[in-house]
Design a protein around this motif. Sequence first.
Motif, PDB file in Angstrom:
ATOM      1  N   ILE A  69      38.513   6.348  -0.324  1.00 12.07           N
ATOM      2  CA  ILE A  69      38.415   7.667   0.291  1.00 12.07           C
ATOM      3  C   ILE A  69      37.415   8.490  -0.511  1.00 12.07           C
ATOM      4  O   ILE A  69      37.520   8.609  -1.728  1.00 12.07           O
ATOM      5  N   PHE A  70      36.429   9.034   0.194  1.00 16.84           N
ATOM      6  CA  PHE A  70      35.349   9.792  -0.419  1.00 16.84           C
ATOM      7  C   PHE A  70      35.561  11.291  -0.236  1.00 16.84           C
ATOM      8  O   PHE A  70      36.196  11.722   0.729  1.00 16.84           O
ATOM      9  N   LYS A  71      35.003  12.077  -1.154  1.00 12.35           N
ATOM     10  CA  LYS A  71      34.929  13.516  -0.941  1.00 12.35           C
ATOM     11  C   LYS A  71      33.997  13.737   0.243  1.00 12.35           C
ATOM     12  O   LYS A  71      33.049  12.961   0.448  1.00 12.35           O
ATOM     13  N   LYS A  72      34.223  14.793   0.994  1.00 11.65           N
ATOM     14  CA  LYS A  72      33.429  15.063   2.199  1.00 11.65           C
ATOM     15  C   LYS A  72      31.938  15.100   1.889  1.00 11.65           C
ATOM     16  O   LYS A  72      31.129  14.489   2.594  1.00 11.65           O
ATOM     17  N   GLU A  73      31.539  15.780   0.824  1.00 13.53           N
ATOM     18  CA  GLU A  73      30.103  15.889   0.495  1.00 13.53           C
ATOM     19  C   GLU A  73      29.505  14.537   0.108  1.00 13.53           C
ATOM     20  O   GLU A  73      28.346  14.242   0.416  1.00 13.53           O
ATOM     21  N   TYR A 117      45.754   1.513   5.419  1.00 12.06           N
ATOM     22  CA  TYR A 117      46.765   2.545   5.187  1.00 12.06           C
ATOM     23  C   TYR A 117      46.079   3.792   4.650  1.00 12.06           C
ATOM     24  O   TYR A 117      45.033   3.721   4.010  1.00 12.06           O
ATOM     25  N   ASP A 118      46.675   4.940   4.877  1.00 10.80           N
ATOM     26  CA  ASP A 118      46.182   6.232   4.368  1.00 10.80           C
ATOM     27  C   ASP A 118      44.763   6.540   4.832  1.00 10.80           C
ATOM     28  O   ASP A 118      43.960   7.118   4.091  1.00 10.80           O
ATOM     29  N   LEU A 119      44.428   6.173   6.059  1.00 13.12           N
ATOM     30  CA  LEU A 119      43.086   6.383   6.604  1.00 13.12           C
ATOM     31  C   LEU A 119      42.779   7.868   6.722  1.00 13.12           C
ATOM     32  O   LEU A 119      43.625   8.658   7.133  1.00 13.12           O
ATOM     33  N   THR A 120      41.553   8.246   6.353  1.00 12.68           N
ATOM     34  CA  THR A 120      41.095   9.637   6.485  1.00 12.68           C
ATOM     35  C   THR A 120      39.747   9.641   7.204  1.00 12.68           C
ATOM     36  O   THR A 120      39.163   8.579   7.450  1.00 12.68           O
ATOM     37  N   ASP A 121      39.241  10.831   7.480  1.00 13.45           N
ATOM     38  CA  ASP A 121      37.928  10.965   8.117  1.00 13.45           C
ATOM     39  C   ASP A 121      36.802  10.548   7.181  1.00 13.45           C
ATOM     40  O   ASP A 121      35.679  10.316   7.620  1.00 13.45           O
ATOM     41  N   THR A 122      37.088  10.473   5.882  1.00  9.14           N
ATOM     42  CA  THR A 122      36.058  10.106   4.903  1.00  9.14           C
ATOM     43  C   THR A 122      36.346   8.747   4.266  1.00  9.14           C
ATOM     44  O   THR A 122      35.931   8.482   3.144  1.00  9.14           O
ATOM     45  N   SER A 123      37.064   7.904   4.987  1.00 12.04           N
ATOM     46  CA  SER A 123      37.366   6.549   4.493  1.00 12.04           C
ATOM     47  C   SER A 123      36.209   5.611   4.780  1.00 12.04           C
ATOM     48  O   SER A 123      35.565   5.697   5.825  1.00 12.04           O
ATOM     49  N   ARG A 124      35.960   4.711   3.842  1.00  8.06           N
ATOM     50  CA  ARG A 124      34.980   3.631   4.013  1.00  8.06           C
ATOM     51  C   ARG A 124      35.489   2.411   3.272  1.00  8.06           C
ATOM     52  O   ARG A 124      36.367   2.506   2.414  1.00  8.06           O
ATOM     53  N   LEU A 125      34.900   1.259   3.593  1.00  7.71           N
ATOM     54  CA  LEU A 125      35.212   0.033   2.863  1.00  7.71           C
ATOM     55  C   LEU A 125      34.207  -0.116   1.732  1.00  7.71           C
ATOM     56  O   LEU A 125      32.989  -0.040   1.956  1.00  7.71           O
TER      57      LEU A 125
END
Length: 159
Positions: free
Chosen positions: A100-104, A125-133
């Motif tokens: 999970i990354f910070k938005k910026e 699990y715990d997916l967010t709008d700023t998730s990446r692999l």
Amino acid sequence: MANVVAFSRNLPSFRALKYLSSALLKYQHTSAPSQCSSKTQPLPKKQAVEVTFIRANGERIKATGKEGDSLLDIVVNNSVDLEGYGACEGTLTCSTCHLIFKKEDFDRLPDKPTDEELDMLDLAYDLTDTSRLGCQITMTKELSGLEVQVPATVNDARS
């Protein structure tokens, strides 16, 4: 026996194959000198990059890599102990390297996620709008100093 003789007539001779392969090698080395590596000039060194992985409990793990390394490469090459991380070894068939990354930071990643990556993220699990692999994030000198959150649990989509 007639089949063997007919088959062997259709094969080029050893001498012709040897000539052809040496001609191809010569052509390969003389046709595109800009693509050949030089023995007189060293290749440019890849710049070191730093990443901080932040566990769910707040523990911060600093690791270093080189430009061109994926975040998965950096975890593996530094023996960072993240339970189950990178189970598919970067083949985009699991979601264990979910970060999970910070938005910026997310906004400045050079490449957007592919459909295949988004499909795997749907299983994380715990997916967010700023998730990446992590296996899909290639480090650049501009990304050096990156801080990423490691989710508390991982889901191996292969099982």
